[in-house]
Motif scaffolding. Structure first.
Motif, PDB file in Angstrom:
ATOM      1  N   MET A   1       0.635  -1.166   0.016  1.00 19.25           N
ATOM      2  CA  MET A   1       0.022   0.019  -0.104  1.00 19.25           C
ATOM      3  C   MET A   1       1.115   1.207   0.111  1.00 19.25           C
ATOM      4  SD  MET A   1      -3.140   1.462   0.154  1.00 19.25           S
ATOM      5  CE  MET A   1      -4.170   0.308   0.154  1.00 19.25           C
ATOM      6  N   ASP A   2       1.826   1.350   0.848  1.00 19.30           N
ATOM      7  CA  ASP A   2       2.789   2.437   0.950  1.00 19.30           C
ATOM      8  C   ASP A   2       3.475   2.576  -0.464  1.00 19.30           C
ATOM      9  OD1 ASP A   2       4.246   4.754   2.241  1.00 19.30           O
ATOM     10  OD2 ASP A   2       5.996   3.422   2.542  1.00 19.30           O
ATOM     11  N   ILE A   3       4.066   1.574  -1.250  1.00 21.64           N
ATOM     12  CA  ILE A   3       4.530   1.812  -2.280  1.00 21.64           C
ATOM     13  C   ILE A   3       3.405   2.332  -3.532  1.00 21.64           C
ATOM     14  CG2 ILE A   3       5.535   0.543  -4.371  1.00 21.64           C
ATOM     15  CD1 ILE A   3       6.626  -1.436  -2.290  1.00 21.64           C
ATOM     16  N   ALA A   4       2.392   1.800  -3.485  1.00 19.24           N
ATOM     17  CA  ALA A   4       1.382   2.247  -4.294  1.00 19.24           C
ATOM     18  C   ALA A   4       0.857   3.756  -4.071  1.00 19.24           C
ATOM     19  CB  ALA A   4      -0.141   1.638  -3.991  1.00 19.24           C
ATOM     20  N   LEU A   5       0.960   4.212  -2.791  1.00 20.69           N
ATOM     21  CA  LEU A   5       0.503   5.511  -2.630  1.00 20.69           C
ATOM     22  C   LEU A   5       1.776   6.583  -2.943  1.00 20.69           C
ATOM     23  CD1 LEU A   5      -0.663   5.448   1.107  1.00 20.69           C
ATOM     24  CD2 LEU A   5      -2.086   6.165  -0.742  1.00 20.69           C
ATOM     25  N   ASN A   6       3.184   6.142  -2.882  1.00 17.88           N
ATOM     26  CA  ASN A   6       4.011   6.931  -3.156  1.00 17.88           C
ATOM     27  C   ASN A   6       4.024   6.982  -4.636  1.00 17.88           C
ATOM     28  OD1 ASN A   6       5.732   7.867  -0.711  1.00 17.88           O
ATOM     29  ND2 ASN A   6       5.909   5.785  -0.328  1.00 17.88           N
ATOM     30  N   LEU A   7       3.800   5.908  -5.331  1.00 17.95           N
ATOM     31  CA  LEU A   7       3.962   5.922  -7.054  1.00 17.95           C
ATOM     32  C   LEU A   7       2.823   6.595  -7.382  1.00 17.95           C
ATOM     33  CD1 LEU A   7       5.262   2.418  -7.785  1.00 17.95           C
ATOM     34  CD2 LEU A   7       6.454   4.511  -7.670  1.00 17.95           C
ATOM     35  N   THR A   8       1.577   6.560  -6.660  1.00 20.53           N
ATOM     36  CA  THR A   8       0.605   7.342  -7.307  1.00 20.53           C
ATOM     37  C   THR A   8       0.819   9.028  -6.908  1.00 20.53           C
ATOM     38  OG1 THR A   8      -1.017   5.891  -6.476  1.00 20.53           O
ATOM     39  CG2 THR A   8      -1.900   7.934  -6.750  1.00 20.53           C
ATOM     40  N   ILE A   9       1.458   9.385  -5.877  1.00 18.59           N
ATOM     41  CA  ILE A   9       1.708  10.682  -5.806  1.00 18.59           C
ATOM     42  C   ILE A   9       2.643  11.122  -6.919  1.00 18.59           C
ATOM     43  CG2 ILE A   9       2.994  12.535  -4.316  1.00 18.59           C
ATOM     44  CD1 ILE A   9       1.751  10.953  -1.815  1.00 18.59           C
ATOM     45  N   PHE A  10       3.673  10.449  -7.069  1.00 20.69           N
ATOM     46  CA  PHE A  10       4.727  10.815  -8.231  1.00 20.69           C
ATOM     47  C   PHE A  10       4.150  10.804  -9.630  1.00 20.69           C
ATOM     48  CE2 PHE A  10       7.582   9.227 -11.546  1.00 20.69           C
ATOM     49  CZ  PHE A  10       8.464  10.519 -11.375  1.00 20.69           C
ATOM     50  N   ALA A  11       3.363   9.835  -9.863  1.00 18.72           N
ATOM     51  CA  ALA A  11       2.627   9.785 -11.265  1.00 18.72           C
ATOM     52  C   ALA A  11       1.895  10.748 -11.642  1.00 18.72           C
ATOM     53  CB  ALA A  11       1.867   8.505 -11.342  1.00 18.72           C
ATOM     54  N   VAL A  12       0.738  11.269 -10.538  1.00 21.61           N
ATOM     55  CA  VAL A  12      -0.090  12.360 -10.685  1.00 21.61           C
ATOM     56  C   VAL A  12       0.526  13.520 -10.795  1.00 21.61           C
ATOM     57  CG1 VAL A  12      -2.062  13.431  -9.523  1.00 21.61           C
ATOM     58  CG2 VAL A  12      -1.944  10.951  -9.557  1.00 21.61           C
ATOM     59  N   THR A  13       1.497  13.673  -9.870  1.00 22.47           N
ATOM     60  CA  THR A  13       2.272  15.139  -9.896  1.00 22.47           C
ATOM     61  C   THR A  13       3.204  15.226 -11.142  1.00 22.47           C
ATOM     62  OG1 THR A  13       2.493  14.962  -7.665  1.00 22.47           O
ATOM     63  CG2 THR A  13       3.865  16.717  -8.820  1.00 22.47           C
ATOM     64  N   ALA A  14       3.517  14.236 -11.766  1.00 22.94           N
ATOM     65  CA  ALA A  14       4.260  14.350 -12.965  1.00 22.94           C
ATOM     66  C   ALA A  14       3.461  14.685 -14.317  1.00 22.94           C
ATOM     67  CB  ALA A  14       5.040  12.998 -13.233  1.00 22.94           C
ATOM     68  N   ILE A  15       2.233  14.039 -14.188  1.00 22.81           N
ATOM     69  CA  ILE A  15       1.106  14.442 -15.272  1.00 22.81           C
ATOM     70  C   ILE A  15       0.894  15.924 -15.040  1.00 22.81           C
ATOM     71  CG2 ILE A  15      -0.932  14.063 -16.065  1.00 22.81           C
ATOM     72  CD1 ILE A  15      -0.684  10.985 -15.235  1.00 22.81           C
ATOM     73  N   LEU A  16       0.469  16.237 -13.853  1.00 28.89           N
ATOM     74  CA  LEU A  16       0.049  17.663 -13.606  1.00 28.89           C
ATOM     75  C   LEU A  16       0.879  18.751 -14.174  1.00 28.89           C
ATOM     76  CD1 LEU A  16      -1.763  17.317 -10.359  1.00 28.89           C
ATOM     77  CD2 LEU A  16      -2.702  17.399 -12.511  1.00 28.89           C
ATOM     78  N   PHE A  57      13.656   2.684  -3.039  1.00 32.02           N
ATOM     79  CA  PHE A  57      14.298   2.161  -1.939  1.00 32.02           C
ATOM     80  C   PHE A  57      13.492   1.057  -1.092  1.00 32.02           C
ATOM     81  CE2 PHE A  57      17.210   5.747  -2.602  1.00 32.02           C
ATOM     82  CZ  PHE A  57      18.399   5.050  -2.611  1.00 32.02           C
ATOM     83  N   THR A  58      12.222   1.190  -0.846  1.00 37.49           N
ATOM     84  CA  THR A  58      11.475   0.222  -0.488  1.00 37.49           C
ATOM     85  C   THR A  58      11.219  -1.131  -1.132  1.00 37.49           C
ATOM     86  OG1 THR A  58       9.808   2.156   0.495  1.00 37.49           O
ATOM     87  CG2 THR A  58       8.996  -0.336   0.574  1.00 37.49           C
ATOM     88  N   LEU A  59      11.289  -0.793  -2.630  1.00 38.44           N
ATOM     89  CA  LEU A  59      11.209  -2.116  -3.482  1.00 38.44           C
ATOM     90  C   LEU A  59      12.828  -2.835  -3.332  1.00 38.44           C
ATOM     91  CD1 LEU A  59       9.479  -0.569  -6.635  1.00 38.44           C
ATOM     92  CD2 LEU A  59       8.866  -2.569  -5.133  1.00 38.44           C
ATOM     93  N   ALA A  60      13.642  -1.935  -3.146  1.00 35.25           N
ATOM     94  CA  ALA A  60      15.248  -2.486  -3.281  1.00 35.25           C
ATOM     95  C   ALA A  60      15.393  -2.807  -1.756  1.00 35.25           C
ATOM     96  CB  ALA A  60      16.211  -1.348  -3.191  1.00 35.25           C
ATOM     97  N   GLY A  61      14.466  -2.885  -0.750  1.00 42.53           N
ATOM     98  CA  GLY A  61      14.527  -3.581   0.527  1.00 42.53           C
ATOM     99  C   GLY A  61      15.061  -2.547   1.678  1.00 42.53           C
ATOM    100  N   ASN A  62      15.461  -1.411   1.420  1.00 43.18           N
ATOM    101  CA  ASN A  62      15.821  -0.642   2.697  1.00 43.18           C
ATOM    102  C   ASN A  62      16.018   0.831   2.296  1.00 43.18           C
ATOM    103  OD1 ASN A  62      17.353   0.240   5.059  1.00 43.18           O
ATOM    104  ND2 ASN A  62      19.202   0.521   3.898  1.00 43.18           N
ATOM    105  N   VAL A  63      15.126   1.649   3.043  1.00 42.21           N
ATOM    106  CA  VAL A  63      14.907   3.041   2.755  1.00 42.21           C
ATOM    107  C   VAL A  63      15.989   3.778   3.656  1.00 42.21           C
ATOM    108  CG1 VAL A  63      13.405   5.260   2.838  1.00 42.21           C
ATOM    109  CG2 VAL A  63      12.606   2.905   2.154  1.00 42.21           C
ATOM    110  N   PRO A  64      17.007   4.316   2.994  1.00 42.79           N
ATOM    111  CA  PRO A  64      17.976   5.046   3.920  1.00 42.79           C
ATOM    112  C   PRO A  64      17.312   6.112   5.052  1.00 42.79           C
ATOM    113  CG  PRO A  64      18.801   4.949   1.565  1.00 42.79           C
ATOM    114  CD  PRO A  64      17.426   4.566   1.881  1.00 42.79           C
ATOM    115  N   CYS A 124       2.695   8.699   7.901  1.00 44.37           N
ATOM    116  CA  CYS A 124       2.426   8.402   9.206  1.00 44.37           C
ATOM    117  C   CYS A 124       1.847   7.192   9.748  1.00 44.37           C
ATOM    118  CB  CYS A 124       1.166   9.572   9.519  1.00 44.37           C
ATOM    119  SG  CYS A 124       1.616  11.352   9.580  1.00 44.37           S
ATOM    120  N   VAL A 125       1.415   6.428   8.454  1.00 44.31           N
ATOM    121  CA  VAL A 125       0.907   5.125   8.795  1.00 44.31           C
ATOM    122  C   VAL A 125       1.799   3.925   8.504  1.00 44.31           C
ATOM    123  CG1 VAL A 125      -1.020   3.553   8.308  1.00 44.31           C
ATOM    124  CG2 VAL A 125      -1.454   5.827   8.383  1.00 44.31           C
ATOM    125  N   TYR A 126       2.347   4.117   7.433  1.00 43.88           N
ATOM    126  CA  TYR A 126       3.372   3.135   6.780  1.00 43.88           C
ATOM    127  C   TYR A 126       4.819   3.269   6.969  1.00 43.88           C
ATOM    128  CZ  TYR A 126      -1.181   1.714   4.485  1.00 43.88           C
ATOM    129  OH  TYR A 126      -2.162   1.337   4.362  1.00 43.88           O
TER     130      TYR A 126
END
Length: 199
Positions: A1-16, A57-64, A124-126
Motif C-alpha cells: 500500500m505504501d509503495i502504491a501511495l508513493n507511486l500514485t503521488i509521483f505519477a499524478v504530480t508528474a502528469i500535472l 528504496f522500499t522495493l530495494a529492501g531498505n530506505v536510507p 504517518c501510517v506506513y
C-alpha cells in the motif's frame, strides 16, 4: 500500500506538472516559470520526488534515513500547503472558495488536498520510525527559505523582477504577522508529525 501511495503521488504530480506549461494548446515556458513561484507547486514537486525515491528504496529492501527525512520534510511542505488553503486562503476568499481552490483547475484538488492527504497517510501510517526534536525542525527549513524568498521578491526586488503578492500575505501591511504565522503554523505541524511518529 505504501509503495502504491508513493507511486500514485509521483505519477499524478508528474502528469500535472507536464500540463502546467500548456497555454491555448501550445507550450508556454513563461507560464511554467510563473507556476513555480508558488509554494504549492514547489511543495508538490519536491514531495513527488521524495515519494519516488521512497518507493524505489522500499522495493530495494531498505530506505536510507536521509530519504526518510526527505519524505518527512516534503510531507510537511504539502501539509503546509493544504492547511494554508483551508485556514488562510479559504476564509480570505469567502463564498466560492471551493470552486477557486479545489475545482478551478484539474491540478487544484490534487495539489491542495489529495496529494497532501496521501502523503500524510503514507508517512504517518506506513513509514513510522521515530523522530527527534532536532530532526523535526528540518521540516521548517523549506518554509523558512520560501518565506525569505517571497519577502525579497514581493518587497525588495527591482520593480521589473518583482512578484505580485499572490498569497495576499502583505494585505493591509501585515506581512510580518503573516510570516510569523506561517513559521508558527509550520512548527506546530512538525511537532504534530513528531508526536505521531513517536506514538
Amino acid at each position: 500500500m505504501d509503495i502504491a501511495l508513493n507511486l500514485t503521488i509521483f505519477a499524478v504530480t508528474a502528469i500535472l506538472v507536464t500540463v502546467i506549461p500548456r497555454d491555448g494548446g501550445g507550450w508556454s515556458p513563461e507560464k511554467y516559470r510563473i507556476a513555480f513561484r508558488f509554494f504549492t507547486v514547489q511543495s508538490n514537486v519536491f514531495c513527488a520526488a521524495a515519494c519516488l525515491l521512497t518507493a524505489i528504496f522500499t522495493l530495494a529492501g531498505n530506505v536510507p534515513r536521509w530519504v526518510w527525512l526527505l519524505k518527512y520534510a516534503t510531507t510537511t511542505m504539502v501539509t503546509v500547503t493544504m492547511m494554508t488553503v483551508f485556514l488562510y486562503l479559504a476564509p480570505s476568499i469567502g463564498k466560492g472558495w471551493a470552486k477557486r481552490l479545489l475545482v478551478g483547475r484539474p491540478s487544484d484538488i490534487f495539489m491542495h488536498l489529495l496529494t497532501p492527504v496521501m502523503a500524510l497517510v503514507s508517512f504517518c501510517v506506513y513509514e513510522k520510525r521515530g523522530l527527534t526534536f532536532g530532526q523535526a525542525l528540518i521540516g521548517m527549513v523549506p518554509v523558512l527559505l520560501y518565506g525569505l524568498l517571497y519577502l525579497r521578491k514581493t518587497q525588495f526586488a527591482p520593480e521589473e523582477k518583482r512578484w505580485e503578492d499572490f498569497y495576499g500575505f502583505n494585505r493591509n501591511g501585515k506581512l510580518p504577522v503573516s510570516f510569523a504565522g506561517m513559521i508558527i503554523g509550520t512548527f506546530l505541524i512538525c511537532m504534530g508529525l513528531m508526536l505521531i511518529q513517536n506514538a
